[in-house]
Design a protein around this motif. Structure first.
Motif, PDB file in Angstrom:
ATOM      1  N   VAL A 173      24.651  57.265 124.591  1.00 32.93           N
ATOM      2  CA  VAL A 173      25.175  57.114 125.949  1.00 32.93           C
ATOM      3  C   VAL A 173      25.129  55.652 126.395  1.00 32.93           C
ATOM      4  CG1 VAL A 173      24.751  57.663 128.378  1.00 32.93           C
ATOM      5  CG2 VAL A 173      24.613  59.470 126.659  1.00 32.93           C
ATOM      6  N   VAL A 174      23.989  54.988 126.159  1.00 28.99           N
ATOM      7  CA  VAL A 174      23.812  53.628 126.671  1.00 28.99           C
ATOM      8  C   VAL A 174      24.715  52.628 125.958  1.00 28.99           C
ATOM      9  CG1 VAL A 174      22.167  51.728 126.956  1.00 28.99           C
ATOM     10  CG2 VAL A 174      21.462  54.070 127.473  1.00 28.99           C
ATOM     11  N   TRP A 175      24.770  52.680 124.622  1.00 30.39           N
ATOM     12  CA  TRP A 175      25.564  51.656 123.933  1.00 30.39           C
ATOM     13  C   TRP A 175      27.060  51.840 124.121  1.00 30.39           C
ATOM     14  CZ3 TRP A 175      29.310  51.414 120.208  1.00 30.39           C
ATOM     15  CH2 TRP A 175      29.500  52.500 119.349  1.00 30.39           C
ATOM     16  N   ARG A 176      27.470  53.078 124.342  1.00 24.65           N
ATOM     17  CA  ARG A 176      28.904  53.316 124.511  1.00 24.65           C
ATOM     18  C   ARG A 176      29.390  53.043 125.938  1.00 24.65           C
ATOM     19  NH1 ARG A 176      31.345  55.896 120.234  1.00 24.65           N
ATOM     20  NH2 ARG A 176      29.936  56.759 118.654  1.00 24.65           N
ATOM     21  N   LEU A 177      28.506  53.186 126.925  1.00 22.16           N
ATOM     22  CA  LEU A 177      28.936  53.095 128.317  1.00 22.16           C
ATOM     23  C   LEU A 177      28.503  51.810 129.028  1.00 22.16           C
ATOM     24  CD1 LEU A 177      28.306  56.763 129.550  1.00 22.16           C
ATOM     25  CD2 LEU A 177      30.399  55.765 128.604  1.00 22.16           C
ATOM     26  N   PHE A 178      27.574  51.047 128.417  1.00 23.35           N
ATOM     27  CA  PHE A 178      27.051  49.874 129.102  1.00 23.35           C
ATOM     28  C   PHE A 178      27.185  48.627 128.224  1.00 23.35           C
ATOM     29  CE2 PHE A 178      25.000  53.605 130.869  1.00 23.35           C
ATOM     30  CZ  PHE A 178      25.138  53.392 132.238  1.00 23.35           C
ATOM     31  N   SER A 179      26.823  47.470 128.816  1.00 23.37           N
ATOM     32  CA  SER A 179      26.957  46.194 128.118  1.00 23.37           C
ATOM     33  C   SER A 179      25.906  46.042 127.020  1.00 23.37           C
ATOM     34  CB  SER A 179      26.807  45.038 129.109  1.00 23.37           C
ATOM     35  OG  SER A 179      25.476  44.972 129.592  1.00 23.37           O
ATOM     36  N   THR A 180      26.119  45.037 126.162  1.00 19.54           N
ATOM     37  CA  THR A 180      25.166  44.761 125.085  1.00 19.54           C
ATOM     38  C   THR A 180      23.796  44.394 125.635  1.00 19.54           C
ATOM     39  OG1 THR A 180      26.880  44.061 123.535  1.00 19.54           O
ATOM     40  CG2 THR A 180      24.653  43.232 123.142  1.00 19.54           C
ATOM     41  N   ASP A 181      23.765  43.539 126.669  1.00 18.32           N
ATOM     42  CA  ASP A 181      22.480  43.147 127.254  1.00 18.32           C
ATOM     43  C   ASP A 181      21.748  44.346 127.833  1.00 18.32           C
ATOM     44  OD1 ASP A 181      22.826  40.535 126.547  1.00 18.32           O
ATOM     45  OD2 ASP A 181      23.524  39.866 128.511  1.00 18.32           O
ATOM     46  N   THR A 182      22.498  45.255 128.456  1.00 20.49           N
ATOM     47  CA  THR A 182      21.883  46.473 128.998  1.00 20.49           C
ATOM     48  C   THR A 182      21.320  47.330 127.881  1.00 20.49           C
ATOM     49  OG1 THR A 182      23.375  46.493 130.902  1.00 20.49           O
ATOM     50  CG2 THR A 182      22.298  48.572 130.340  1.00 20.49           C
ATOM     51  N   TRP A 183      22.069  47.418 126.784  1.00 20.45           N
ATOM     52  CA  TRP A 183      21.585  48.217 125.650  1.00 20.45           C
ATOM     53  C   TRP A 183      20.312  47.621 125.059  1.00 20.45           C
ATOM     54  CZ3 TRP A 183      21.475  46.564 120.437  1.00 20.45           C
ATOM     55  CH2 TRP A 183      21.060  47.546 119.536  1.00 20.45           C
ATOM     56  N   VAL A 184      20.271  46.301 124.870  1.00 21.30           N
ATOM     57  CA  VAL A 184      19.071  45.654 124.336  1.00 21.30           C
ATOM     58  C   VAL A 184      17.893  45.881 125.269  1.00 21.30           C
ATOM     59  CG1 VAL A 184      17.993  43.458 123.731  1.00 21.30           C
ATOM     60  CG2 VAL A 184      20.348  43.918 123.031  1.00 21.30           C
TER      61      VAL A 184
END
Length: 217
Positions: A173-184
């Motif tokens: 959910v996180v990597w597909r819907l949010f930015s790279t920095d948010t995912w990290v």
């Protein structure tokens, strides 16, 4: 018993098992993740100090390369200290190297973002599959911190197996819907707190099935 049978850490409650300090073991397992987060957030500063890193690409690619290096170093230190390899960190390390290598080669961060999904799902399959054949494999991870009955390891393994599937779903959910920095950031400030909360929720089970007074050396 041959030396080859001692390449991997032994099963829980095995007599003569060489223990690694739990805090040191935790540092070796979480250290590479901390390197990944730091390198992604400070990628430009790292390039200023080490210009050669610019050849890798943007911050996420620098972080991926350093993550790979830190993972290999952590496994090497585990081997140097115990002459065995921790099973689950080893599996994670293989995926970090493979998916990290693809990320750098193709300059596509999708591979490193998908790695947690695949690894967590794989751990879930391994843990639940192990239970189906009577092997509570989670004991390989926590046997140096807890001494549990066989029933305790079975129950804890079941819960962790299901939790790994939850982590896999959250990563998707996180990597597909949010930015790279948010995912990290989620990998450190989301996944780790959730894991700690989950671990704390297992304390009653640990107390019920402990082979020794819980919380005592």
């Amino acid at each position: 018993m041959t030396d080859q049978q001692h390449i991997f850490e032994e099963a829980p409650n095995t007599p003569g098992h060489k223990a690694l300090n739990p805090l040191l073991k935790l540092a070796l397992e979480l250290g590479p993740l901390a390197v990944f987060f730091f390198a992604n957030s400070r990628g430009e500063a790292l390039v200023d100090h080490f210009p050669a890193l610019a050849a890798l690409g943007g911050p996420i690619f620098i972080a991926t390369a350093l993550f790979m290096a830190a993972t290999v170093i952590a496994l090497a230190l585990s081997w140097a200290l115990t002459k065995t390899l921790p099973v689950m960190p080893l599996v994670t390390g293989v995926f970090v190297v493979v998916f990290g290598g693809l990320t750098l080669w193709l300059q596509n961060d999708t591979f490193i973002k998908m790695k947690p999904t695949i690894v967590n799902a794989l751990f879930g399959v391994i843990l639940l599959g192990g239970l189906m054949v009577g092997k509570p494999l989670l004991g390989y991870v926590f046997d140096q911190a807890f001494k549990l009955t066989d029933e305790g390891w079975r129950k804890l393994t079941l819960r962790w197996g299901l939790f790994f599937f939850v982590l896999a779903g959250l990563n998707e959910v996180v990597w597909r819907l949010f930015s790279t920095d948010t995912w990290v950031a989620f990998k450190v400030w989301g996944t780790m707190p959730l894991t700690i909360i989950f671990m704390m929720a297992q304390l009653p089970l640990l107390k019920r099935h402990s082979l020794e007074p819980f919380g005592e050396d």
